[in-house]
Structures are given as C-alpha cells and as structure tokens.
Design an enzyme around this catalytic site. Structure first.
Site, short mmCIF file in Angstrom:
data_model
loop_
_atom_site.label_atom_id
_atom_site.label_comp_id
_atom_site.label_asym_id
_atom_site.label_seq_id
_atom_site.Cartn_x
_atom_site.Cartn_y
_atom_site.Cartn_z
N PRO A 9 0.79 -1.22 0.00
CA PRO A 9 0.00 0.00 0.00
C PRO A 9 0.83 1.28 0.00
CG PRO A 9 -0.12 -1.09 2.14
CD PRO A 9 0.53 -2.05 1.19
N ASN A 10 0.32 2.23 -0.74
CA ASN A 10 0.86 3.59 -0.84
C ASN A 10 2.17 3.70 -1.62
OD1 ASN A 10 -1.24 4.87 0.77
ND2 ASN A 10 -0.34 3.77 2.50
N ARG A 17 4.48 11.04 -2.11
CA ARG A 17 4.36 10.89 -0.65
C ARG A 17 5.70 11.14 0.05
NH1 ARG A 17 4.70 4.51 1.12
NH2 ARG A 17 4.09 5.37 3.11
N TYR A 22 11.08 9.08 1.38
CA TYR A 22 11.12 8.09 0.29
C TYR A 22 11.78 8.60 -0.99
CZ TYR A 22 7.89 5.77 3.48
OH TYR A 22 7.33 5.19 4.59
N ASN A 73 7.95 -5.49 -1.08
CA ASN A 73 7.89 -4.42 -0.10
C ASN A 73 6.43 -4.38 0.36
OD1 ASN A 73 7.78 -2.12 1.44
ND2 ASN A 73 8.90 -0.83 -0.01
N ALA A 76 3.21 -0.83 4.79
CA ALA A 76 2.67 -0.80 6.16
C ALA A 76 2.22 -2.19 6.64
CB ALA A 76 1.51 0.18 6.24
N GLU A 97 12.76 -9.10 1.14
CA GLU A 97 11.94 -7.93 1.42
C GLU A 97 12.80 -6.67 1.34
OE1 GLU A 97 10.24 -6.90 5.13
OE2 GLU A 97 12.05 -7.33 6.27
N HIS A 99 12.78 -2.40 2.05
CA HIS A 99 12.18 -1.18 2.56
C HIS A 99 13.05 -0.01 2.14
CE1 HIS A 99 9.13 -3.28 4.71
NE2 HIS A 99 10.05 -4.12 5.14
N ARG A 106 13.10 4.38 12.64
CA ARG A 106 11.92 5.25 12.60
C ARG A 106 11.04 5.01 13.84
NH1 ARG A 106 9.23 4.95 6.84
NH2 ARG A 106 8.10 6.73 7.72
C1 DQA Z 1 8.19 1.17 3.78
C2 DQA Z 1 8.27 1.37 5.30
C3 DQA Z 1 6.91 1.13 5.94
O1 DQA Z 1 7.00 1.31 7.34
C4 DQA Z 1 5.90 2.11 5.40
O2 DQA Z 1 4.63 1.85 5.94
C5 DQA Z 1 5.87 2.14 3.90
C6 DQA Z 1 7.12 2.05 3.17
C7 DQA Z 1 9.54 1.51 3.09
O3 DQA Z 1 9.69 1.10 1.95
O4 DQA Z 1 10.38 2.17 3.69
O5 DQA Z 1 4.81 2.34 3.30
O6 DQA Z 1 7.92 -0.18 3.52
#
Ligand code: DQA
Length: 158
Positions: A9-10, A17, A22, A73, A76, A97, A99, A106
């Site tokens: 998501p996102n 964002r 990011y 990835n 959240a 995985e 990130h 964080r």
């Molecule tokens: C994320 C880190 C997660 O905590 C966050 O919710 C994201 C992006 C990252 O790529 O740093 O949406 O996965």
C-alpha cells in the site's frame, strides 16, 4: 527464471508521498530500472502493486509454481499482516523484502516486522537502490540453487 516484484500500500504514491523519507523517484521509474537489469540478465520479471491486503496474499499464492523468487515491499502491512507472512511461508519461495527507508530507525511501531522471519533476506534504508540490491541478491540465490541442483545431478549414477 522469473522474479515477481510485489509492492504494498501507498507505494503507488512514491514520488509524491513524504519525499523527505522516500525520495522523488516514482514506482514506474524503479520498475523500469529493474526491468532493464532483468532483461540484461535474461530474467523474466513481473510487477504488481496493491493497496489491499487480500490482493497481495492472492498474488503471493499465484507465485507458487509460476515464479522462482519474490521481491516484496509489503509497506505498512509489514508491521501488521500475519496473512502476508503466512502466504510467503506457504509458497516457500526465495523472498527478499525491501524497505526504502530504514524501518529500524523510525517510529517504534515500524520495528515490528511480521514478514522478515519468513524472508530469505531484508534490505532496508538504501532508498530505491534497495530494489537493485534485492535483484542482485536474487540472482545470487538462483545461481546457488542451480549449482546445488547440478551437483546433485552429477552425483546420481548414470
Ligand atoms: C516502507 C516502510 C513502511 O513502514 C511504510 O509503511 C511504507 C514504506 C519503506 O519502503 O520504507 O509504506 O515499507
């Protein structure tokens, strides 16, 4: 060899964002770079992004029998999703995985990670370059699996 890249998501909002966390790169740009590297190495690659947990679970399940490795990835959902963790465990494929941010530096809630224990490896905090590192890691894993299979075949009596 086929790699499936699964984005949670996102991540479709990358480039918009929280750019201070990011960066400015869009998801399409990250995928275009990955595609180029995959093509150079003769590897098939597929990309999937969803904001829905169930769709991510479905996609992981689809990888069974179809893909050789997963780059994920879970965004959240990393911190909450037992369903995604169980799906990764179920298909039992090499999974890396990624990130973009360093989730360990964080908020406290981002230190909870449901996914990492069922992944081969985790790459955090390298920005979008983490996806490139994940691909390099996946190539290495594939080479090791192939070498082990070849060694086993060579040991079998003719
Ligand atoms: C994320 C880190 C997660 O905590 C966050 O919710 C994201 C992006 C990252 O790529 O740093 O949406 O996965």
């Amino acid at each position: 060899m086929k790699i499936v890249v699964i984005q949670g998501p996102n991540l479709n909002m990358l480039g918009v964002r929280e750019q201070n966390i990011y960066g400015p790169m869009k998801l399409e740009q990250i995928h275009a770079q990955m595609k180029e590297v995959a093509t150079q190495n003769g590897v098939e690659i597929e990309f999937f992004q969803s904001n829905l947990e169930g769709e991510l679970v479905d996609k992981i399940q689809e990888c069974y029998g179809d893909a050789d490795g997963i780059v994920i990835n879970a965004a959240a959902y990393t911190h909450t999703s037992i369903a995604i963790r169980d799906a990764l465990a179920a298909v039992n494929l090499p999974a890396i995985e990624v990130h973009i941010s360093n989730i360990n530096r964080r908020e406290e809630f981002r230190k909870e990670n449901m996914i990492a224990p069922v992944c081969t490896s985790s790459i955090v905090g390298f920005g979008p370059f983490g996806y490139h590192l994940a691909m390099m890691g996946m190539f290495q894993i594939m080479n090791e699996i192939q070498a082990a299979q070849e060694a086993q075949t060579a040991q079998q009596p003719a």
